[in-house]
Design a protein around this motif. Structure first.
Motif, PDB file in Angstrom:
ATOM      1  N   HIS A 130       0.951  -1.197  -0.057  1.00  0.00           N
ATOM      2  CA  HIS A 130      -0.012  -0.021   0.174  1.00  0.00           C
ATOM      3  C   HIS A 130       0.772   1.205   0.086  1.00  0.00           C
ATOM      4  CE1 HIS A 130      -3.537  -2.247   0.820  1.00  0.00           C
ATOM      5  NE2 HIS A 130      -3.106  -2.908   1.749  1.00  0.00           N
ATOM      6  N   ARG A 131       2.179   1.084  -0.464  1.00  0.00           N
ATOM      7  CA  ARG A 131       3.084   2.372  -0.341  1.00  0.00           C
ATOM      8  C   ARG A 131       2.510   3.392  -1.212  1.00  0.00           C
ATOM      9  NH1 ARG A 131       8.288  -0.008  -1.455  1.00  0.00           N
ATOM     10  NH2 ARG A 131       9.110   2.314  -1.335  1.00  0.00           N
ATOM     11  N   TRP A 154      -2.503   7.691   2.757  1.00  0.00           N
ATOM     12  CA  TRP A 154      -2.828   7.314   4.046  1.00  0.00           C
ATOM     13  C   TRP A 154      -3.628   8.210   4.969  1.00  0.00           C
ATOM     14  CZ3 TRP A 154      -0.555   2.981   6.695  1.00  0.00           C
ATOM     15  CH2 TRP A 154       0.051   2.099   5.704  1.00  0.00           C
ATOM     16  N   THR A 194       2.596   5.502  12.572  1.00  0.00           N
ATOM     17  CA  THR A 194       2.280   5.533  11.251  1.00  0.00           C
ATOM     18  C   THR A 194       3.522   5.725  10.246  1.00  0.00           C
ATOM     19  OG1 THR A 194       0.001   5.629  11.582  1.00  0.00           O
ATOM     20  CG2 THR A 194       0.609   5.797   9.419  1.00  0.00           C
ATOM     21  N   CYS A 244       5.922   2.575   8.359  1.00  0.00           N
ATOM     22  CA  CYS A 244       6.033   2.737   6.876  1.00  0.00           C
ATOM     23  C   CYS A 244       7.474   2.920   6.444  1.00  0.00           C
ATOM     24  CB  CYS A 244       5.151   3.939   6.307  1.00  0.00           C
ATOM     25  SG  CYS A 244       3.370   3.603   6.413  1.00  0.00           S
ATOM     26  N   THR A 254       8.020   6.466   2.756  1.00  0.00           N
ATOM     27  CA  THR A 254       7.194   7.155   3.602  1.00  0.00           C
ATOM     28  C   THR A 254       5.714   7.423   3.196  1.00  0.00           C
ATOM     29  OG1 THR A 254       9.391   8.637   3.783  1.00  0.00           O
ATOM     30  CG2 THR A 254       7.203   9.850   4.138  1.00  0.00           C
ATOM     31  N   PRO A 255       5.017   7.502   3.928  1.00  0.00           N
ATOM     32  CA  PRO A 255       3.180   7.480   3.709  1.00  0.00           C
ATOM     33  C   PRO A 255       2.874   8.847   3.160  1.00  0.00           C
ATOM     34  CG  PRO A 255       3.706   7.504   6.108  1.00  0.00           C
ATOM     35  CD  PRO A 255       5.114   7.278   5.453  1.00  0.00           C
ATOM     36  N   ARG A 256       2.188   8.802   2.207  1.00  0.00           N
ATOM     37  CA  ARG A 256       1.627  10.169   1.778  1.00  0.00           C
ATOM     38  C   ARG A 256       0.354  10.251   2.405  1.00  0.00           C
ATOM     39  NH1 ARG A 256      -2.057  10.815  -2.597  1.00  0.00           N
ATOM     40  NH2 ARG A 256      -1.502   8.598  -3.279  1.00  0.00           N
ATOM     41  N   ILE A 257       0.353  11.132   3.467  1.00  0.00           N
ATOM     42  CA  ILE A 257      -0.772  10.992   4.344  1.00  0.00           C
ATOM     43  C   ILE A 257      -1.773  12.144   3.895  1.00  0.00           C
ATOM     44  CG2 ILE A 257      -1.515  11.799   6.855  1.00  0.00           C
ATOM     45  CD1 ILE A 257       1.290  10.747   7.876  1.00  0.00           C
TER      46      ILE A 257
END
Length: 314
Positions: free
Chosen positions: A184-185, A189, A202, A206, A212-215
């Motif tokens: 789910h990269r 997020w 979170t 990741c 690095t999550p795209r929040i």
């Protein structure tokens, strides 16, 4: 002899950094705090504060004195606890701080037990993020609290406080499609407000998987987080106690990451009758982790086993 009340102000200044913050936490005026610290300087005969304009910093002597203050306050707390044990019956006010999911699942049954066992006790609950608990305890704003940490967010020991383990939960990846974390990269997020432990967990979980999550969304209520996931707005990490009423259609994949809840109180207060009663009630009535209603056993195609353990960051 040094005045304990003035020493406490110095200790608070060492933790909070500004006279204004100390005054707000302890319900003083800034001028009163300044006057008390100036009086402490005169009593010690040593410079404790360095003043640059309107800002103050602690000298090396002040930091050494503040460190010595912690065991003094702990010893006084132990004496207070010992004297309280001689009183007949448990009365007075018990102020408890807890994070939202703990209030409704862990704390509520403990409060029922305390009310029945000690009817003379007045209970007061404050909802607090774990990051705010150390200052609240040291400022005597609460007596006992529930705090948590994740595998990726364990912090240093807090001076003047003690903690003990209460329970442990599994963290789940909440999504609309099956797959491990790294699958789910590229997804958007959903995470907590920046600065909270949930947000930090979170991001670090990741990063341990190489991205690095795209929040896209920030929400601190897990019910809102799950609703956003169900609406196709992204994926999120949610612990067991945040999965009380998950919307239909979610895939919940258990991860190796854990959330650990602990009981926190001021050092020296463990044996105080009020704190001891709270500790006993929490350990007796604690809610075990709640298995998710949907997920690997509730929706075909979701892997039955958790992915390999993530690297633990502290």
């Amino acid at each position: 002899m040094l005045d304990v009340r003035k020493l406490r102000l110095l200790r608070e200044l060492a933790h909070r950094g500004t006279i204004a913050a100390v005054a707000e936490a302890l319900s003083y005026t800034p001028s009163a705090v300044s006057q008390q610290l100036a009086a402490l300087e005169r009593e010690t005969g040593v410079a404790l504060l360095e003043r640059t304009g309107r800002r103050v910093t602690l000298t090396l002597a002040a930091r050494a004195l503040a460190a010595r203050t912690e065991p003094v306050l702990a010893a006084l707390a132990e004496a207070e606890a010992e004297l309280a044990a001689y009183r007949t019956g448990l009365t007075g006010t018990l102020r408890v701080g807890a994070f939202p999911t703990a209030v409704r699942t862990v704390l509520s049954p403990a409060l029922v037990t305390l009310s029945r066992t000690h009817p003379g006790l007045e209970l007061r609950v404050s909802e607090l993020d774990p990051a705010a608990v150390p200052d609240a305890l040291r400022a005597d704003a609460i007596d006992v609290a529930l705090v948590h940490e994740y595998d990726f967010t364990a912090g240093p020991d807090e001076p003047g406080l003690e903690t003990e383990p209460l329970m442990e939960e599994t963290v789940h990846l909440a999504a609309l499609a099956a797959g491990p974390l790294r699958a789910h990269r590229a997804a958007p997020w959903i995470a907590g407000t920046p600065g909270t432990l949930c947000h930090t967990m979170t991001v670090r979980a990741c990063e341990a998987e190489g991205f690095t999550p795209r929040i896209r969304h920030h929400a601190d209520d897990f019910g809102a987080v799950l609703a956003l996931v169900a609406a196709g707005q992204g994926v999120a990490l949610v612990p067991d106690l945040g999965l009380l009423d998950p919307p239909p259609g979610l895939v919940l994949t258990p991860l190796a990451t854990r959330r650990r809840t602990r009981i926190a109180y001021r050092r020296g207060h463990a044996a105080h009758p009020l704190i001891a009663a709270a500790r006993t009630a929490l350990h007796t009535t604690r809610t075990p982790p709640i298995p998710p209603a949907v997920g690997d056993r509730g929706k075909p195609g979701c892997p039955p086993d958790a992915p390999p353990p993530l690297e633990r960051h502290r």
